[in-house]
Each structure stands twice: as structure tokens, then as C-alpha cells.
Write an enzyme that holds these catalytic residues in place. Structure first.
Site, short mmCIF file in Angstrom:
data_model
loop_
_atom_site.label_atom_id
_atom_site.label_comp_id
_atom_site.label_asym_id
_atom_site.label_seq_id
_atom_site.Cartn_x
_atom_site.Cartn_y
_atom_site.Cartn_z
N ASP A 102 -38.44 21.59 39.62
CA ASP A 102 -39.42 22.38 39.05
C ASP A 102 -39.25 23.88 39.37
O ASP A 102 -38.60 24.44 40.15
CB ASP A 102 -40.68 22.22 40.12
CG ASP A 102 -41.15 20.78 40.50
OD1 ASP A 102 -40.71 19.70 39.43
OD2 ASP A 102 -41.62 20.33 41.38
N1 URA Z 1 -39.27 16.98 43.84
C1 URA Z 1 -40.37 17.61 43.51
O1 URA Z 1 -41.54 17.57 44.06
N2 URA Z 1 -39.89 18.77 42.71
C2 URA Z 1 -38.57 19.15 42.58
O2 URA Z 1 -38.00 20.20 42.07
C3 URA Z 1 -37.64 18.19 43.01
C4 URA Z 1 -37.98 17.05 43.76
#
Ligand code: URA
Length: 234
Positions: A102
Site C-alpha cells: 500500500d
Molecule cells: N497488507 C496490507 O494491509 N497492506 C500492505 O501493503 C500489505 C499487506
């Protein structure tokens, strides 16, 4: 070299995708469509995929970056946000990120130009565990830890077994490490939200046995030969 491997090594697609391109008539050898999956590319053959001439074998690059917060894991972004390409600008190869993190997650991300390897790592059947260190709001009781380990409903999907290890905590927040092998969108955030402890900070600290270690944010290091071998075989 077999045609699908040749296409994969040119960085166009994974071997499996290359087989589809061949079956669909998107591949030409010396100007003629070639649908034979077992075709052995000879020296001097001109291989075209979707009209683009491949320029032979290229050097494979494999790097681990420490993705900073505020970057998207794409090659370019239609909203003009910074992308992880910033971290590898001095590498002379067309790398792409393997999987995603993310915008608000930092940490370990592999980048390569090897489509086959990328396919391997991201395919659920290979079950490469990814480990995250999270700061979550509130106290994470033993009961909640047990739920997270067993699997929680994150909205129409029940997660499979996870490894969960509480590192430390106080009344306001808890630091916890969690390893999962699925890659649903925002999975870790959704898992902690499901037990009532929203994530405040999230960092990926390992991809299988490949650890972020002391790599600084925004920096990269090349994977060792052993690490690449490990990814090929896991
Ligand atoms: N899980 C999440 O919530 N965000 C990420 O970036 C990776 C795994």
C-alpha cells in the site's frame, strides 16, 4: 532455447503468459505466426511478440528495496504520485515491482525484470510467507491473537493460518509481527480491523527468508545468488 522461456527472459511475460501469447497467434518467428509451444529458438531467429521485435537475451536483475511511505508500487502512476521506480533509477534495466504494498506501507519489495520469477513469488500456490511488523491500536489479547492465527473473516474471505507474534505493547498500542502467505488487497489491515485493533503503522520486514535487515528507506540492494535460487525453489 524453448520459445516460452525466450519470451520470458526478454522480460515480456511469464512463461505461462508466453504460452498463451503463442496459442493466440501473437508470436511470429521470422515474419510468420508460430503456434508451436515447443519451438526451439535458433541463433538468428527474429522473434516478434505483438509486432515488437525482441532483442535477444538480457541480463536479469533482482533487487530488494525498502519502499518508503508515500510511494505507489507501479511503474507509472496516472495521478502523478511518486512510484517505487524512484528507488531504482540508477539501474539500467526495465524493472518492475513484484506484488504490491500500500501507499501507506513501507518495507521489503522485490523488483526484477524476470517475469517468471515474479509469477512464482506472487502465485498463491507457492505460499511464500510475507512478514509484517505492525503497530496496532489498543491491547491485542491472547484471544484475538488466537483468532488471527486461525483465520478471520475480512469481508467475504476467511484468511488461512497466520503466524502471529506480539513483540510488546501498552494500553494504547501493540507492536506485533504477522506472517501470511495470501495477498488479498490490504489484507493485514483488514485482519487487524476484523479483531478491533486497527493498524496505525505497517512495515513489511521479510519476503520468505529474504529479510529487510538494515536497508535504509528508499535504498536498494541486489539479491544474492542464493536468495534468487531460494525464490526460484520456494
Ligand atoms: N497488507 C496490507 O494491509 N497492506 C500492505 O501493503 C500489505 C499487506
Amino acid at each position: 532455447m524453448r520459445i516460452n522461456k525466450y519470451i520470458a527472459q526478454a522480460g515480456i511475460a511469464s512463461r505461462r503468459k508466453a504460452d498463451e501469447l503463442i496459442a493466440n497467434g501473437n508470436v511470429k518467428i521470422n515474419g510468420a505466426v508460430m503456434k508451436e509451444p515447443g519451438y526451439d529458438v535458433q541463433d538468428g531467429d527474429k522473434v516478434e511478440v505483438n509486432g515488437k521485435l525482441l532483442s535477444g537475451l538480457k541480463k536479469m536483475e533482482y533487487v530488494l528495496i525498502n519502499k518508503p511511505l508515500g510511494m505507489v508500487t507501479t511503474v507509472d502512476d496516472d495521478k502523478d504520485r511518486l512510484t517505487v521506480m524512484e528507488c531504482v533509477k540508477d539501474i539500467d534495466a526495465r524493472l518492475f515491482p513484484v506484488g504490491r504494498l500500500d501507499y501507506n506501507t513501507s518495507g521489503a519489495l522485490i523488483m526484477t525484470n524476470d517475469g517468471d520469477l515474479a509469477y512464482r513469488i506472487t502465485h498463491p500456490k507457492h505460499e511464500v510467507y510475507k512478514t509484517y511488523r505492525a503497530r496496532v491500536a489498543g491491547v491485542l489479547s491472547n484471544e484475538k491473537v488466537a483468532k488471527l492465527r486461525k483465520g478471520v473473516d475480512i469481508g467475504g474471505f476467511v484468511t488461512s493460518r497466520a503466524k502471529v507474534n506480539v513483540i510488546k505493547g501498552n494500553a494504547h498500542s501493540t507492536i506485533v509481527e504477522i506472517s501470511i502467505h495470501e495477498g488479498k488487497n490490504r489484507q493485514v489491515r483488514k485482519m487487524f480491523a476484523a479483531v478491533g485493533n486497527p493498524v496505525q503503522e505497517l512495515e513489511r520486514i521479510a519476503i520468505g527468508e529474504i529479510r529487510l535487515g538494515h536497508l535504509k528507506e528508499g535504498h536498494y540492494r541486489k539479491l544474492t545468488r542464493e536468495e534468487v535460487e531460494y525464490l526460484r525453489n520456494c
